[in-house]
Write an enzyme that holds these catalytic residues in place. Structure first.
Site, PDB file in Angstrom:
ATOM      1  N   GLU A 144       0.874  -1.167   0.000  1.00  0.00           N
ATOM      2  CA  GLU A 144       0.000   0.000   0.000  1.00  0.00           C
ATOM      3  C   GLU A 144       0.909   1.213   0.000  1.00  0.00           C
ATOM      4  O   GLU A 144       1.658   1.433   0.948  1.00  0.00           O
ATOM      5  CB  GLU A 144      -0.908  -0.028   1.235  1.00  0.00           C
ATOM      6  CG  GLU A 144      -2.031   0.999   1.195  1.00  0.00           C
ATOM      7  CD  GLU A 144      -1.603   2.377   1.658  1.00  0.00           C
ATOM      8  OE1 GLU A 144      -1.315   3.224   0.774  1.00  0.00           O
ATOM      9  OE2 GLU A 144      -1.549   2.611   2.863  1.00  0.00           O
ATOM     10  N   CYS A 178      -1.355   8.631   4.761  1.00  0.00           N
ATOM     11  CA  CYS A 178      -1.464   8.141   3.383  1.00  0.00           C
ATOM     12  C   CYS A 178      -2.806   8.513   2.780  1.00  0.00           C
ATOM     13  O   CYS A 178      -2.938   8.612   1.554  1.00  0.00           O
ATOM     14  CB  CYS A 178      -1.243   6.629   3.331  1.00  0.00           C
ATOM     15  SG  CYS A 178      -2.213   5.685   4.518  1.00  0.00           S
TER      16      CYS A 178
END
Length: 351
Positions: A144, A178
């Site tokens: 990710e 993020c």
């Protein structure tokens, strides 16, 4: 932002859940991979670390856990508690260190059959190449890698709410999430008003010591990160419009502070990589081109979060249907998915 006792209490809750999950819920449909390397980031040094490790253990694997080099202490506390809870030391090993000298050899080791990684796209690509060059092209890689997350604001949006949510999404945690908003795309009919209100909201931000309750924005992680962010901002000053910058840090504080800044750019295509810090880019779009705008968002290659501010249901459904994004937030900020309530995961380069 937590004290060690509070963080330890959260780990204990996670351990209790892991015990239940592993004992009651897991049904493996295939054999475990074997040894899995879990390489976690510094920006959520407890939550993501425990999430990676517990998932790999629950699936029947042995784990070598390598936290980010900036945040090894809280990860060590977590591993200690997992061992105390009954996870065998042979099934979970703690391996601190930096990427080149520790992470690289770990990934290349022939006994490692899978890697779980959260971090930058560049490092994920290095890991991927490392697996292939070590002759392990069949090894599992779950990565990710953040994203160039966009918020879309159309002319029907309540601008006070849109500005509040953009500021929270872009600047909380000094932009070091993020899921943070990196670009807000505003319909040209309301863009001037949005920018005016954004400038006013940013003038109220307090940059300084994060231990003080009055502080809104603390420092970025280290000098290297600060340098990357400042170079990006300086490069844009000559070709883009600075909408607003927050005031300098208050009080006698020293540290790696970056003043939040909002910059208007011509198009999404000017951004090719994520800038992991308190920088918000603003792009104008025409109402008739919202479909084209969503296509441009998809073309960025990432797909972690998308924000949408609109009061038209048809617009919402059209954007949701076209966007290749893991998490879409409508008329709210786009950070802070509630664990255990709202699923979280990305698409494309975002996982």
């Amino acid at each position: 932002g937590k004290t060690i006792p509070d963080a330890v209490a959260e780990v204990r809750e996670a351990v209790d859940f892991l015990r239940y999950y592993a004992g009651e819920c897991v049904r493996l449909s295939g054999a475990p991979l074997g040894v899995v390397a879990c390489i976690s980031p510094w920006n959520f040094p407890l939550a993501i670390f425990v999430g990676q490790v517990s998932a790999a253990l629950a699936a029947g694997n042995a784990v070598i856990a390598k936290p980010a080099e900036q945040t090894p202490v809280i990860a060590h506390h977590a591993v200690t508690l997992l061992h105390e809870a009954g996870v065998p030391r042979g099934a979970l090993q703690f391996l601190p260190g930096d990427g080149p000298s520790v992470g690289g050899p770990l990934v290349a080791d022939p006994r490692v059959r899978g890697v779980v990684f959260t971090g930058s796209t560049e490092v994920a690509q290095i890991i991927n190449r490392g697996l292939v060059s070590a002759g392990k092209g069949d090894a599992a890689l779950i990565a990710e890698t953040g994203g160039i997350n966009v918020m879309i604001v159309d002319s029907t949006a309540l601008l006070e709410q849109a500005v509040r949510d953009a500021v929270a999404s872009a600047f909380q945690s000094a932009g070091q999430r993020c899921s943070a908003c990196r670009v807000v795309c505003v319909q040209e009919d309301v863009a001037d008003r949005f920018n005016e209100m954004l400038s006013g909201a940013m003038a109220e931000l307090v940059v300084g010591d994060p231990a003080r309750l009055s502080t809104d924005v603390g420092p970025v992680i280290d000098e290297e990160a600060r340098g990357v962010i400042l170079r990006h901002v300086e490069a844009l000053r000559t070709k883009a419009k600075i909408i607003a910058e927050a005031l300098a840090p208050t009080g006698s504080v020293n540290g790696t502070f970056v003043r939040p800044v909002a910059i208007e750019i011509a198009s999404l295509s000017e951004l090719t990589r994520e800038v992991f810090g308190p920088v918000l880019h603003v792009v104008r779009f025409r109402a008739a081109e919202i479909e084209k705008l969503v296509n441009a968002v998809n073309a960025l290659g990432y797909g972690l979060t998308l924000g949408l501010h609109t009061r038209i249901d048809e617009t919402m459904h059209a954007v949701v249907a076209r966007a290749r994004i893991g998490n879409i937030y409508v008329n709210r900020n786009q950070i802070g998915a509630v664990v255990g309530v709202q699923p979280f995961g990305g698409d494309g380069l975002s996982g």
